[in-house]
Design an enzyme around this catalytic site. Structure first.
Site, PDB file in Angstrom:
ATOM      1  N   ASP A   1       0.820  -1.220   0.000  1.00 32.15           N
ATOM      2  CA  ASP A   1       0.000   0.000   0.000  1.00 32.15           C
ATOM      3  C   ASP A   1       0.854   1.271   0.000  1.00 32.15           C
ATOM      4  OD1 ASP A   1      -1.611  -2.320   1.338  1.00 32.15           O
ATOM      5  OD2 ASP A   1      -3.087  -0.908   0.554  1.00 32.15           O
TER       6      ASP A   1
ATOM      7  N   HIS B   1      -4.286  -0.700   6.270  1.00 31.89           N
ATOM      8  CA  HIS B   1      -3.241   0.321   6.358  1.00 31.89           C
ATOM      9  C   HIS B   1      -2.523   0.390   7.705  1.00 31.89           C
ATOM     10  CE1 HIS B   1      -3.999   3.043   2.648  1.00 31.89           C
ATOM     11  NE2 HIS B   1      -4.112   1.768   2.351  1.00 31.89           N
TER      12      HIS B   1
ATOM     13  N   HIS C   1       0.745   3.437  -2.439  1.00 31.82           N
ATOM     14  CA  HIS C   1      -0.196   4.478  -2.906  1.00 31.82           C
ATOM     15  C   HIS C   1       0.483   5.632  -3.637  1.00 31.82           C
ATOM     16  CE1 HIS C   1      -4.140   3.203  -1.248  1.00 31.82           C
ATOM     17  NE2 HIS C   1      -3.361   2.437  -0.501  1.00 31.82           N
TER      18      HIS C   1
ATOM     19  N   HIS D   1      -4.718  -9.132  -0.825  1.00 36.13           N
ATOM     20  CA  HIS D   1      -5.066  -7.708  -0.670  1.00 36.13           C
ATOM     21  C   HIS D   1      -6.571  -7.592  -0.476  1.00 36.13           C
ATOM     22  CE1 HIS D   1      -4.102  -3.362  -1.425  1.00 36.13           C
ATOM     23  NE2 HIS D   1      -5.409  -3.344  -1.663  1.00 36.13           N
TER      24      HIS D   1
ATOM     25  N   ASP E   1      -1.691  -2.125  -4.301  1.00 34.40           N
ATOM     26  CA  ASP E   1      -1.834  -0.667  -4.182  1.00 34.40           C
ATOM     27  C   ASP E   1      -0.483   0.037  -4.221  1.00 34.40           C
ATOM     28  OD1 ASP E   1      -4.537  -0.949  -4.155  1.00 34.40           O
ATOM     29  OD2 ASP E   1      -4.853  -0.293  -2.100  1.00 34.40           O
TER      30      ASP E   1
ATOM     31  N   HIS F   1      -3.615  -4.233   1.919  1.00 28.97           N
ATOM     32  CA  HIS F   1      -4.889  -3.502   1.927  1.00 28.97           C
ATOM     33  C   HIS F   1      -5.173  -2.809   3.260  1.00 28.97           C
ATOM     34  CE1 HIS F   1      -8.792  -2.270   0.572  1.00 28.97           C
ATOM     35  NE2 HIS F   1      -9.433  -2.962   1.465  1.00 28.97           N
TER      36      HIS F   1
ATOM     37  N   ASN G   1      -6.777  -3.014  -4.763  1.00 27.69           N
ATOM     38  CA  ASN G   1      -8.059  -2.508  -5.257  1.00 27.69           C
ATOM     39  C   ASN G   1      -7.918  -1.126  -5.880  1.00 27.69           C
ATOM     40  OD1 ASN G   1      -7.488  -1.754  -2.525  1.00 27.69           O
ATOM     41  ND2 ASN G   1      -9.483  -0.772  -2.434  1.00 27.69           N
ATOM     42  N   HIS G   2      -6.803  -0.478  -5.586  1.00 20.98           N
ATOM     43  CA  HIS G   2      -6.586   0.842  -6.177  1.00 20.98           C
ATOM     44  C   HIS G   2      -5.990   0.766  -7.562  1.00 20.98           C
ATOM     45  CE1 HIS G   2      -7.225   3.857  -2.912  1.00 20.98           C
ATOM     46  NE2 HIS G   2      -7.376   2.732  -2.276  1.00 20.98           N
TER      47      HIS G   2
END
Lengths: 622, 622
Positions: A29, A255, A31, A226, A69, A253, A137-138
């Protein structure tokens, strides 16, 4: 073969079997591109991704394993993509012999790829740091031939993208079989699947982990996933679904960053949740210090056993997030002869002092690394339980510009009603809604945040037109006829908003935080819901009837006339078939974000209906 | 040093100086991702890009030189990006010593890049086919730190992205200095600049080509540019602006593919316009066979001269486009006693026969390469000059589905009015507008197409609400009071549409074919224009007054009351200060697309005003 805690070697014994030891840097993650347009925070994700890669190089790991992610957006900006590529090229390319053999059929492992081969086996690329990643999922694949940014990175040979399922009705999770000397790892990965679909597929026994051929026990099995880990409805992946195949589950996933693994006694595996490397929500779960994990996997040939340990490595560049709860009831009850303005001034200074305290604390906690940004993220949650029309949270920003990273949303006011007033367990309680919204799943928070922001930032007029004009007129009539307060209107708007919110979050198609996508989904859901005007009118009248029969001022009972079984896309909550009232109530309480809808000021409210509404709602406003 | 035609060697003499000869494959406007959602055409651009790279490999060129618009979209889809990367990795990576030395300061040439070095000098990448590219107007850098997909490809080391200017008020074009043995090339590049800005910068002498140090004459100078080449207003780059520095100008952006270079006598340079590799507009200019160019550059040490030749290589995979004009006046004037339906049936069959002829012709012209798609693109332009409310072009599609690639827009009807009716040179003539619209600049066509399609595909109700409701009501009043036909309404809508169209195209901010961007610009322009309702009403009344005073049925004179000097963003047409009337008339005639606005059927026209409009407009409809 054992992976029991008792067999975990200590860090000091690391060089017992140096040749065959796998060293893996686990992160998740990241991001990339989150808040990239923010003046202060724009580069945060890139800075920390660089730190992760630097740690990997410094520790000379065999590979980096990412839990999804990597990107914040499904379609990252040119900047996010370019920065990512620059960093990968800088740290992953170089001269080194990678001592790991892939012995599984790579055509199967990378069957979605144009180059179905691990990047360091391509003789045209010199790879010194392989990166393996599933998608989150992002950054999940979309389109007719589903593709995502990880496919692009994989096509370049910068990332080994695995765990991409191609059949959405039956998932065979094929392991990447990696050998280093006599040490053998089976690396299973499953990119993000919409929660409810995966839940259903597991229940239908349509998810299979394919064991390595031959003596399957000989392999140390890692599964990277995830999904939601925290239970809510069927929107999460219960650990027990994973059976007893894996030895270690790397959970992306979620955080919240943990420095210790947990051991699942029943299924006999460890779970390591590295958490995100950046806080994308102002949730307490995100305020814990961020880590990545160095996983050491040993093979003891004499006893034919594996053992492993996870060494958490704190990240030094992540911007600090500090969340604090305060209660302002004392100030409210001891207001003395202060008028509203004076009271608010006292509250303002009280909260501002708290913010300054937190800023001071953040300075003390700063890692000292020059790359760690100076301005922390701060979230003060100011709770109150009596009637109080609170200050505009934006007011605090002015004083702290330049001192904090998020001046606009430093403070959140939270009405915490006394639960004892509520006799009915199915009652509609905003405080409780707030409470329930604050589960620790940051990603969940994010989507809710976007939806919440949609309503929060939409001006009052748009927010109210959630209900069609006709419904609004009827609502006003009801209020006048039944001598209700305008609070009822706000509650009705809330009720419908939660319905629509629910339709949106239950649509499996929405599984990203892409703002436009969510806004479109909200619009679609609204249109769908409001299409049956007669039904909505009936629900509305029912709401007011219930309310006028109810004694409690804060409650609005929703009975089974309010069931939403028309909306077949929604899941049930819990496993036994709930009654309609359970479903709708649980939903209303479990997922809605019950902020009052009566705040803010409508602009351009030129229509007469709107004019009426404005004046009605101003009763409730400060 | 000479690059005169007389000194061009023949192809047969190619191996005279094989060691030092540069061989460059020049291509442009590949538009990866164009029409990628089209079932038939979705992969066209990838197929042809692969062909280009295959030719480059087969010819063992020193490098590929691209003239911009590698991507169709500024933010390409994951698919377009991934396919591009796959093809570049497949064809550009491999073992080969690249015999070209870069002797300029690469930190200057690639100063925008994180890796300011030509890709084949990176020891971690094995490059066998270097690609050099400037950016086009489709894939230009955007954002605060302007980045585009070419930056991403450059960060990966797959493309050498050059010609990216960083200062938009003063452009220094720095050459890449390339040496192969004693042969020396100075490669100048300038990525797409908004036309009017570049025009202005040249006039202000703010564009400098930096000569190579030392004996500048010793270098063969190539300049790659991506601008309009065909003159219209100040929206193009006059060749004379380039002075006499370059020996060869590679001109991207223009989609028409030429097999021969042109020689600019005045400035003593050659221009090679490779054209696009895919037809993105159904324009005659795009229907010429597509080519790429193999440029051979020789150095004759004895005479210290360079010479070069361009060998066009036809592309075998590009989908064929055939454009045909037909005239249906004969059918209209000899209708006999056919009623409208019968007449239309005759016209339908006549045109359908023509389409079938073209399909047959396309089959004969097929390259035979299995990668060339079977279904051609066809555009029949059916002209007429008398009153005729034509067939819906969509009708033809049904018969030819599966036989052509563009069943939806096979046919365009075109009203070609007799010019002799028009006494006034400033008259408003739709035929002429059409004519003027069909200049050969394909990219220009594209933007216009998008704008045109916006209006064409918007249903009638939206199209008419281009005028606010109030204006519409006034227009109807005028029609009734002045006993005008409803044709006047359509003309008025056209007039305003052209105004708005003009505002849009004159905004320098719009310089891409991004549909959403254009639609937003249209909306903004409309809002801006319609804001001053009083002014619009005045213009409207004036239009009708002029019309009722006019004898010609087809003309609507626009006098200086119609000037749009309020809109300061617009450029002037021509160089001497025009009078207001000249400006507005030239604009109306030069850039609008005067299709009738009275076709199609309004949906959901529930409002009374709209109802009136519908009934009025139906007079004009079939």
């Amino acid at each position: 073969m054992s992976t029991q805690p008792s067999s975990l070697p200590t860090l000091a014994s690391q060089d017992l079997l140096p040749e065959s030891k796998f060293t893996i840097l686990v992160a998740s993650d990241i991001h990339l591109g989150y808040a990239e347009k923010d003046v202060l925070r724009g580069d945060d994700t890139y800075t920390t991704f660089e730190e992760v890669l630097q740690i990997a190089r410094a520790k000379d790991v065999d590979f980096v394993l990412l839990g999804g992610d990597l990107f914040h957006e499904n379609k990252p900006s040119s900047k996010a993509m370019t920065r990512c590529v620059e960093l990968l090229r800088k740290y992953c390319l170089g001269s080194k012999d990678i001592p790991i053999n892939v012995v599984s059929d790579q055509e199967v492992n990378f069957n979605h790829s144009y180059f179905p081969v691990v990047n360091y086996e391509d003789e045209n690329l010199k790879i010194c740091l392989p990166v393996f990643s599933i998608h989150g999922n992002h950054d999940d694949p979309v389109g007719k031939e589903p593709l995502c940014s990880l496919d692009t990175l994989s096509a370049m040979g910068l990332v080994n993208f695995f765990g991409k399922y191609v059949n959405i009705e039956k998932i065979d999770v094929q392991p990447l079989l990696l050998e280093k000397e006599e040490n053998k790892i089976a690396l299973y990965g499953l990119g993000a699947v919409p929660e409810e679909r995966l839940h259903r597929l597991f229940l239908q026994e349509r998810v299979d982990f394919i064991p390595p051929e031959g003596n399957s026990e000989r392999w140390f099995k890692i599964f990277v996933v995830h999904q939601n880990r925290v239970a809510h409805g069927t929107k999460y992946l219960p650990e027990k679904f994973l059976g007893n195949l894996p030895d270690l589950v790397v959970w992306g996933h979620e955080h919240e960053s943990f420095t210790e693994m947990t051991f699942n006694e029943e299924n006999q595996f460890y779970v390591y949740q590295p958490g995100s490397t950046v806080a994308t929500s102002l949730c307490p779960g995100e305020s814990a210090p961020k880590h990545v994990g160095l996983v050491h996997i040993y093979y003891d040939a004499e006893n034919d056993t594996n053992s492993f340990l996870m060494e958490p490595i704190p990240l030094k560049t992540t911007r600090r997030l500090i969340c604090e709860d305060i209660n302002i009831d004392n100030l409210l009850s001891n207001r003395g002869d202060r008028d509203d303005d004076e009271l608010n001034q006292v509250i303002f200074e009280f909260i501002a002092d708290k913010i300054q305290d937190v800023i001071n604390m953040a300075a003390v906690e700063h890692s000292g690394d020059p790359r760690e940004p100076k301005e922390p993220l701060i979230r003060i949650r100011a709770e109150y339980s009596t009637d109080y029309h609170h200050l505009n949270p934006g007011l605090f920003g002015h004083r702290f510009i330049g001192k904090v990273a998020n001046p606009k949303d430093l403070v959140m006011f939270k009405c915490k009603r006394n639960r004892s007033n509520s006799k009915d367990s199915e009652s509609f309680d905003r405080g409780e809604l707030d409470e329930l919204m604050e589960f620790s799943v940051a990603s969940r928070c994010n989507i809710d945040d976007v939806i919440y922001e949609y309503f929060a930032n939409t001006d009052e007029r748009n927010k109210l037109t959630l209900l069609s004009e006709k419904i609004m007129v009827e609502a006003i009539k009801e209020i006048v006829e039944k001598e209700q307060t305008t609070d009822r209107l706000a509650q009705a708007v809330d009720f419908f908003r939660i319905k629509i919110h629910d339709m949106v979050t239950n649509e499996s198609a929405i599984y990203s935080e892409n703002k436009e996508e969510i806004e479109k989904a909200i619009k679609d859901a609204k249109d769908k819901y409001m299409r049956d005007e007669a039904r909505v009118l009936k629900e509305l009248k029912h709401l007011f009837t219930q309310a006028s029969q109810s004694n409690g001022d804060q409650d609005m009972t929703i009975d089974d006339n309010m069931s939403d079984d028309d909306f077949s896309t929604g899941p049930t909550v819990g496993k036994s078939p709930p009654t309609s009232s359970q479903v709708s109530t649980s939903r209303a309480r479990g997922r809605g974000r019950g902020r009052g809808a009566g705040r803010g000021r409508g602009r351009n409210a030129t229509q007469s209906t709107q004019g009426t509404l404005d004046s009605l709602i101003s009763v409730k406003r400060r």
